[in-house]
Design a protein around this motif. Structure first.
Motif, mmCIF file in Angstrom:
data_model
loop_
_atom_site.group_PDB
_atom_site.id
_atom_site.type_symbol
_atom_site.label_atom_id
_atom_site.label_comp_id
_atom_site.label_asym_id
_atom_site.label_seq_id
_atom_site.Cartn_x
_atom_site.Cartn_y
_atom_site.Cartn_z
ATOM 1 N N ASN A 1 5.645 -77.454 41.722
ATOM 2 C CA ASN A 1 5.193 -76.849 42.975
ATOM 3 C C ASN A 1 5.782 -75.457 43.134
ATOM 4 N N TRP A 2 5.025 -74.571 43.756
ATOM 5 C CA TRP A 2 5.615 -73.303 44.168
ATOM 6 C C TRP A 2 5.042 -72.888 45.512
ATOM 7 N N LEU A 3 5.840 -72.091 46.252
ATOM 8 C CA LEU A 3 5.470 -71.639 47.591
ATOM 9 C C LEU A 3 5.229 -70.134 47.535
ATOM 10 N N PRO A 4 3.986 -69.702 47.564
ATOM 11 C CA PRO A 4 3.704 -68.258 47.552
ATOM 12 C C PRO A 4 4.354 -67.563 48.740
ATOM 13 N N GLN A 5 5.117 -66.542 48.495
ATOM 14 C CA GLN A 5 5.767 -65.716 49.514
ATOM 15 C C GLN A 5 6.689 -66.526 50.426
ATOM 16 N N GLY A 6 7.148 -67.664 49.932
ATOM 17 C CA GLY A 6 8.133 -68.434 50.681
ATOM 18 C C GLY A 6 7.632 -69.065 51.963
ATOM 19 N N GLY A 7 6.321 -69.231 52.131
ATOM 20 C CA GLY A 7 5.779 -69.817 53.350
ATOM 21 C C GLY A 7 5.739 -71.330 53.291
ATOM 22 N N ASN A 8 4.859 -71.933 54.100
ATOM 23 C CA ASN A 8 4.739 -73.391 54.099
ATOM 24 C C ASN A 8 3.465 -73.859 53.395
ATOM 25 N N PHE A 9 2.782 -72.944 52.699
ATOM 26 C CA PHE A 9 1.619 -73.299 51.878
ATOM 27 C C PHE A 9 2.084 -73.530 50.443
ATOM 28 N N VAL A 10 1.736 -74.689 49.881
ATOM 29 C CA VAL A 10 2.206 -75.082 48.552
ATOM 30 C C VAL A 10 1.046 -75.132 47.579
ATOM 31 N N LEU A 11 1.256 -74.559 46.416
ATOM 32 C CA LEU A 11 0.359 -74.716 45.281
ATOM 33 C C LEU A 11 1.099 -75.459 44.183
ATOM 34 N N GLY A 12 0.365 -76.277 43.426
ATOM 35 C CA GLY A 12 1.029 -77.032 42.374
ATOM 36 C C GLY A 12 0.068 -77.506 41.317
ATOM 37 N N VAL A 13 0.635 -78.051 40.260
ATOM 38 C CA VAL A 13 -0.156 -78.669 39.201
ATOM 39 C C VAL A 13 0.549 -79.969 38.830
ATOM 40 N N GLU A 14 -0.239 -81.014 38.606
ATOM 41 C CA GLU A 14 0.338 -82.333 38.355
ATOM 42 C C GLU A 14 -0.377 -83.023 37.196
ATOM 43 N N LEU A 15 0.414 -83.613 36.317
ATOM 44 C CA LEU A 15 -0.084 -84.399 35.187
ATOM 45 C C LEU A 15 0.344 -85.838 35.392
ATOM 46 N N ASP A 16 -0.613 -86.773 35.303
ATOM 47 C CA ASP A 16 -0.242 -88.185 35.444
ATOM 48 C C ASP A 16 -0.973 -89.039 34.422
ATOM 49 N N ALA A 17 -0.347 -90.110 34.031
ATOM 50 C CA ALA A 17 -0.927 -91.100 33.120
ATOM 51 C C ALA A 17 -0.870 -92.452 33.799
ATOM 52 N N THR A 18 -2.003 -93.176 33.788
ATOM 53 C CA THR A 18 -2.119 -94.445 34.491
ATOM 54 C C THR A 18 -2.656 -95.510 33.543
ATOM 55 N N PHE A 19 -2.137 -96.727 33.693
ATOM 56 C CA PHE A 19 -2.511 -97.843 32.827
ATOM 57 C C PHE A 19 -2.831 -99.072 33.687
ATOM 58 N N GLY A 20 -3.664 -99.971 33.139
ATOM 59 C CA GLY A 20 -3.939 -101.233 33.816
ATOM 60 C C GLY A 20 -5.321 -101.383 34.397
ATOM 61 N N ASN A 21 -6.199 -100.377 34.241
ATOM 62 C CA ASN A 21 -7.573 -100.525 34.731
ATOM 63 C C ASN A 21 -8.356 -101.410 33.761
ATOM 64 N N GLU A 22 -8.456 -102.679 34.076
ATOM 65 C CA GLU A 22 -9.189 -103.604 33.210
ATOM 66 C C GLU A 22 -9.704 -104.783 34.022
ATOM 67 N N SER A 23 -10.817 -105.336 33.582
ATOM 68 C CA SER A 23 -11.409 -106.473 34.280
ATOM 69 C C SER A 23 -12.259 -107.274 33.310
ATOM 70 N N GLU A 24 -12.476 -108.528 33.644
ATOM 71 C CA GLU A 24 -13.359 -109.408 32.866
ATOM 72 C C GLU A 24 -14.060 -110.348 33.827
ATOM 73 N N ARG A 25 -15.344 -110.584 33.574
ATOM 74 C CA ARG A 25 -16.091 -111.492 34.439
ATOM 75 C C ARG A 25 -17.166 -112.208 33.639
ATOM 76 N N LEU A 26 -17.263 -113.505 33.865
ATOM 77 C CA LEU A 26 -18.341 -114.314 33.300
ATOM 78 C C LEU A 26 -19.438 -114.449 34.350
ATOM 79 N N VAL A 27 -20.656 -114.127 33.971
ATOM 80 C CA VAL A 27 -21.814 -114.298 34.848
ATOM 81 C C VAL A 27 -22.689 -115.380 34.236
#
Length: 238
Positions: A69-95
């Motif tokens: 995160n960084w605050l341009p000109q020291g104000g209360n507006f924040v710009l940032g960049v975020e990298l995330d990795a997520t696991f566990g999206n899975e499903s199974e269903r019998l029809v």
């Protein structure tokens, strides 16, 4: 006049204290989520998927996060960049299409991992940050739709459609963070991941049927997938 000056000085001190927390810098952490993972299979003639419902399930997911995160000109507006990795999206269903359970489809869907790189923009109020985010997402996806056969679960002998692909889609989010310690930040966020349609050839006993010209798409199953996540996380600010 003295009273007015005292009040003004008090308000100035209060405002200075209200913006005392510095949100700028690197951070990293982990998250646990509740995600609605959805995957729907369809084909043009509906001869294979046979009006089967889309598979949408609430699943637990988890992952790691890093960003800046960084605050341009020291104000209360924040710009940032975020990298995330997520696991566990899975499903199974019998029809099942009959009472005996011998006719139907088995759906197995997963994103083995999904990674997003999002730009963030937000507003701070001392230790509270509210933000929105958006950026590309990358999923290692696997989808299977196969005829239900209690004797065998292999696509080598069943009518089956299977896709194993790396997908590039979009992630958008919005949330709030609270710095409950000088270096520890809690997060509540909603993130939606949308992925493009995946095409899979319809296999019959392990081989692709002969589908020429305009009939080729009739031997294709289309998988549409997405995930909407409510995320609870903790980050350490360096």
């Amino acid at each position: 006049m003295g009273a007015v000056t005292a009040v003004a000085l008090g308000l100035s001190a209060g405002l200075a204290q209200a913006q005392s927390f510095d949100w700028s810098g690197f951070y990293a952490g982990a998250h646990l989520d509740g995600a609605v993972f959805s995957a729907e299979a369809s084909d043009l003639t509906d001869s294979f998927t046979n009006d089967a419902p889309g598979v949408s399930e609430l699943v637990p997911t988890y992952g790691i996060t890093a960003g800046y995160n960084w605050l341009p000109q020291g104000g209360n507006f924040v710009l940032g960049v975020e990298l995330d990795a997520t696991f566990g999206n899975e499903s199974e269903r019998l029809v099942r299409f009959n009472a005996a359970g011998t006719d139907g489809l088995d759906f197995q869907n997963s994103w083995d991992s999904v990674i997003s790189l999002r730009v963030r923009a937000g507003i701070t109020n001392d230790r509270i940050l509210t933000f929105v985010s958006a950026g590309p997402a990358f999923a290692d996806a696997n989808f299977v739709a196969k005829d239900l056969d209690p004797a065998s679960g292999s696509c080598s002998v069943l009518v089956c459609a299977e896709a194993d692909e790396s997908l590039v889609g979009l992630a958008v989010g919005a949330g709030m963070e609270y710095a409950f310690r000088d270096n520890w930040i809690g997060k509540l966020e909603i993130v939606h991941y949308a992925m493009p349609t995946t095409d899979a050839p319809l296999l019959t006993g392990g081989t692709t049927p002969t589908c020429a010209g305009s009939e080729a798409e009739e031997c294709t199953v289309f998988f549409d997938s997405s995930s909407t996540t409510v995320r609870f996380g903790v980050n350490y600010k360096f």
